[in-house]
Design a protein around this motif. Sequence first.
Motif, short mmCIF file in Angstrom:
data_model
loop_
_atom_site.label_atom_id
_atom_site.label_comp_id
_atom_site.label_asym_id
_atom_site.label_seq_id
_atom_site.Cartn_x
_atom_site.Cartn_y
_atom_site.Cartn_z
N PRO A 1 0.82 -1.22 0.00
CA PRO A 1 0.00 0.00 0.00
C PRO A 1 0.85 1.26 0.00
O PRO A 1 1.96 1.28 0.55
CB PRO A 1 -0.81 -0.11 1.30
N TYR A 2 0.33 2.30 -0.62
CA TYR A 2 1.04 3.58 -0.62
C TYR A 2 1.12 4.12 0.81
O TYR A 2 0.11 4.15 1.53
CB TYR A 2 0.31 4.59 -1.50
N PRO A 3 2.32 4.55 1.26
CA PRO A 3 2.49 4.99 2.66
C PRO A 3 2.02 6.42 2.88
O PRO A 3 2.81 7.32 3.20
CB PRO A 3 4.01 4.85 2.86
N SER A 4 0.73 6.65 2.71
CA SER A 4 0.22 8.02 2.79
C SER A 4 0.45 8.65 4.15
O SER A 4 0.59 9.88 4.26
CB SER A 4 -1.28 8.03 2.47
N GLU A 5 0.51 7.82 5.22
CA GLU A 5 0.72 8.38 6.55
C GLU A 5 2.06 9.09 6.70
O GLU A 5 2.25 9.87 7.63
CB GLU A 5 0.60 7.28 7.62
N ALA A 6 2.98 8.81 5.77
CA ALA A 6 4.29 9.47 5.83
C ALA A 6 4.26 10.88 5.25
O ALA A 6 5.22 11.64 5.44
CB ALA A 6 5.34 8.63 5.09
N LEU A 7 3.20 11.25 4.56
CA LEU A 7 3.11 12.58 3.98
C LEU A 7 2.91 13.63 5.07
O LEU A 7 2.31 13.34 6.11
CB LEU A 7 1.94 12.65 3.00
N ALA B 1 -9.87 8.06 -7.33
CA ALA B 1 -8.70 7.63 -8.09
C ALA B 1 -7.75 6.88 -7.14
O ALA B 1 -7.87 7.00 -5.92
CB ALA B 1 -7.99 8.84 -8.70
N PRO B 2 -6.81 6.11 -7.66
CA PRO B 2 -5.84 5.44 -6.78
C PRO B 2 -5.10 6.44 -5.89
O PRO B 2 -4.69 7.50 -6.36
CB PRO B 2 -4.89 4.75 -7.77
N GLU B 3 -4.93 6.08 -4.63
CA GLU B 3 -4.34 7.01 -3.66
C GLU B 3 -2.94 7.44 -4.08
O GLU B 3 -2.57 8.61 -3.95
CB GLU B 3 -4.30 6.36 -2.28
N ALA B 4 -2.15 6.49 -4.59
CA ALA B 4 -0.79 6.83 -5.01
C ALA B 4 -0.80 7.86 -6.13
O ALA B 4 0.06 8.76 -6.17
CB ALA B 4 -0.04 5.57 -5.46
N MET B 5 -1.75 7.75 -7.05
CA MET B 5 -1.85 8.71 -8.15
C MET B 5 -2.17 10.11 -7.62
O MET B 5 -1.58 11.11 -8.05
CB MET B 5 -2.92 8.26 -9.14
N VAL B 6 -3.11 10.18 -6.68
CA VAL B 6 -3.48 11.48 -6.10
C VAL B 6 -2.27 12.09 -5.39
O VAL B 6 -1.99 13.29 -5.53
CB VAL B 6 -4.65 11.33 -5.12
N ILE C 1 10.61 6.96 3.40
CA ILE C 1 9.57 5.95 3.33
C ILE C 1 8.84 6.04 1.98
O ILE C 1 8.59 5.02 1.32
CB ILE C 1 8.57 6.11 4.50
N VAL C 2 8.49 7.26 1.57
CA VAL C 2 7.76 7.43 0.32
C VAL C 2 8.63 7.05 -0.88
O VAL C 2 8.19 6.34 -1.79
CB VAL C 2 7.26 8.88 0.17
N THR C 3 9.88 7.51 -0.89
CA THR C 3 10.75 7.19 -2.04
C THR C 3 11.09 5.70 -2.07
O THR C 3 11.25 5.12 -3.15
CB THR C 3 12.04 8.03 -2.00
N ALA C 4 11.20 5.07 -0.90
CA ALA C 4 11.43 3.62 -0.88
C ALA C 4 10.24 2.88 -1.47
O ALA C 4 10.40 1.85 -2.13
CB ALA C 4 11.70 3.15 0.55
N TRP C 5 9.04 3.40 -1.23
CA TRP C 5 7.86 2.79 -1.86
C TRP C 5 7.97 2.89 -3.39
O TRP C 5 7.66 1.92 -4.10
CB TRP C 5 6.59 3.50 -1.38
N ASN D 1 10.26 0.29 -4.65
CA ASN D 1 9.59 -1.01 -4.70
C ASN D 1 8.72 -1.11 -5.95
O ASN D 1 8.65 -2.15 -6.60
CB ASN D 1 8.73 -1.20 -3.46
N GLU D 2 8.06 -0.01 -6.32
CA GLU D 2 7.26 0.00 -7.54
C GLU D 2 8.14 -0.21 -8.77
O GLU D 2 7.75 -0.91 -9.72
CB GLU D 2 6.48 1.31 -7.65
N ALA D 3 9.33 0.39 -8.77
CA ALA D 3 10.25 0.19 -9.88
C ALA D 3 10.69 -1.27 -9.96
O ALA D 3 10.80 -1.84 -11.06
CB ALA D 3 11.46 1.11 -9.72
N LEU D 4 10.93 -1.87 -8.79
CA LEU D 4 11.29 -3.29 -8.76
C LEU D 4 10.18 -4.14 -9.37
O LEU D 4 10.44 -5.07 -10.15
CB LEU D 4 11.54 -3.74 -7.32
N ARG D 5 8.94 -3.82 -9.00
CA ARG D 5 7.80 -4.57 -9.55
C ARG D 5 7.71 -4.41 -11.06
O ARG D 5 7.59 -5.39 -11.80
CB ARG D 5 6.49 -4.08 -8.92
N PHE D 6 7.80 -3.15 -11.51
CA PHE D 6 7.58 -2.89 -12.93
C PHE D 6 8.73 -3.43 -13.78
O PHE D 6 8.50 -4.20 -14.73
CB PHE D 6 7.42 -1.39 -13.18
#
Length: 817
Positions: free
Chosen positions: A345-351, A368-373, A720-724, A727-732
């Motif tokens: 999940p996108y770590p929105s609590e870190a914002l 819309a997806p939370e990460a996109m927003v 925390i946000v950039t590490a997320w 992880n997305e780059a690893l997935r893609f």
Amino acid sequence: MTNIEAEFGAAMAVYDLAPAEIIADGKRRRFDAADDKKGKKSAWYILHGDGVPAGAFGNWKTDLSEKWCGKSDQTMTPIENAEYRARVDKARQEAEHTRLQLEADAAAACVRILAGAQEATEDNPYCVRKGIKPYGLKEFKDKRTLIVPIRDAAGAVTSLQFIYEDGTKRLKSHGKVKGCYYSFGGKPTNTLLVCEGFATGASLFAVTDYPVAVAFNAGNLEPVAKALRGKLPGVRIIVCADDDRFNEHGNVGMAKAKAAAAAVGGWLAAPAFQSGEGQPTDFNDMQAREGGKAVMSAINAAKQMTADTGPDLVATRKFVKESIVKAAAAWPKPEPLARSTPEVPYPSEALPEVVLMAVREVQGFTKAPEAMVACSALAALSLAAQSHYDVARAEKLSGPTSLYFLVVAESGERKSTCDGILSKVLREHENRQQEDAQVDIKRYEADQAAWDAIRSGILESIKLAAKSAKDTGQAENALRKHEEMKPEPPRVPRLIYSDFTPEALTYSLAKKWPSGGVISSEAGSVFGSHGMGKESQLRTLANLNQLWDASKLTFDRRGESYVVDGARLTMSLQVQESALMDFIGRTGTLARGTGFLARFLIARPASTQGTRFFTEPPENMPALARFHAQINCILQVSPPINERGGLEPAMLTLSPEAKAAWVKFHDEIESGLGQGGELQDVRDVASKIADNAARMAALFHVVAGGIGPVSVEHFESASIVTAWHLNEALRFFGEIALPDGLANAALLEDWIVAYCMTNGGDTVSTRVVAQYGPSKMRDKGALNAAIQELIEHGRAVLIEKGRKREIQINPQILGGV
């Protein structure tokens, strides 16, 4: 009454059970419990008067089951002890059999009642008084009594709650309630709310749009939380307490809620009131008195129960683990799909709070997806702040605060809507600046026209003199002086580019305004533009890389040459995966080899299409207004532009603690880059993450109104946000290297897991996948091939029921999410 019967009756009285008579004949007898309606007979007892006096009693409503003996263990012979235990076991078995039969009969009756009822309407008296909607409940045709279905974790109806017009509530006799609940749907999320009453649940659902489970009473909060934890091991459970502080018998609601949250490693949210007048207790009261925003704030302020605030978390973790193991025991160990990077999940609590609240408010409206927003919000912040601040990571290591975002998603995910809402303040600022500069622009145009006319006259005189073989020196000197007097165009902000050519972008940054942002929800046109063609792609990629670094660019043209020096650029692009793959295929190794894609913070969020049911636009959005106010404060300060037209931003530094955290973060990333390291396949992206983390930390510092060096708290949140994103780059990029069959299987599995975590269960029909799943799965052949790969790798099975086909995911995979 004999002494045996009197002693047995005294034992039952401890539990508030008092049958009209006690008969010691060894037969099971039922009677009304203290809170039963007459004739319900939820309580029972069996008493043997012969031999060793022994018996058992209980209450099906409260799951009470106790044994009793007229002799102590010490005074009984072994034979008497065995006889006693056999009698008690038999009594309990009979009582349990009766209970199960009563529950089955009650469940069947509940189904019949629901079938004969009508849909409840919003004018139901109870709903009107509580200020809630009926959300799919039913009511009797001849009266306005609400009927709330109670279901077990498998979805079967077990009981009903009847809510009368005056608010009186009754449960169906003998219906099973323990561990069962009524559930509201909600948006795809990793958060689930559990509360006591329907009205409370309706208010929570209306405000948060999170899935909600109603437990019906405080004592059932923990059984429901445990049932949901066993069903959804990876979800965050927030237990929403009733605050019974006015109850003279103690705050049962708060105590039971704390115990429930602690039992499943969950979180606790409690209502808060400005006044105790009227003795408010729950979140429905809070919505009515304090408003939906206050309710949302209370949910966002939920705190996790730990060993300091609740029961031992070791036992909690053991329970969760056992629930996963039990479900997975019958399955083989799943083989990997040649990729081991799960979606998280996108770590929105870190914002920062001002960004977080705006993101949630916009996401609640757009769905819309939370990460996109979040990417849209951070891009707006980057574009506003980049002209004012650079950031130093260490000695001689500094750079801009600009960020590049790349969201990989299908068309229709509403990125343009999110961009439009969150960057509105930037566009309004740009328009105001354009309007204010109209006088200067017209003056410049007049000066330029006069300058051009004079220049033409001088050139014409030089031509005539040359033709007549006359001296042209005086005219040439006049031309040189005139060139020095060429008027400069006024600097008017051009901030947002929705589309661009590389030449137009760099010229605008050099000649018009040195700070800009490319914000596009259809970035396929960017990646497929002329500038990305075979002849110019290397030059374009290099230029965009240098703009990320704020490096100097020189352009020599036949017409006007120019220099981009001190410019800043933000990029926020959404691109369909097919368009991005086409771009990567056309550029070969250039897209990654040049470090172009490495500079982007990548996100590939799960689609929310199919769940974005209509809600009325909010009358006001206070969190968004606060975010816009912060951005506007930044924009109102004139950027530091030097005489050459370039930016000279102020330099932010990291505090000593933040610097130490940055070094640790940098080194942890570096350790994964070596051969065999977990980041070796994304070395290019990972090598830029520490830089991006420092940039984002500086932005967090600015938007939070920070003074002085960037704090360690802001850096840790940014990491925390950039590490997320890493992880997305690893997935893609990990899936790019997979064969199509495995890549599609991985894509399908990720979607199924997200679906199951949101909707419960471990199964989804192929029809639902084809309708709402990844676009690639709408091709029947690709879907069947992906399913087959999952089956062969022990990650799923296909269940065929007539024409219906369902994919069941291996619970070991759900347990690992």
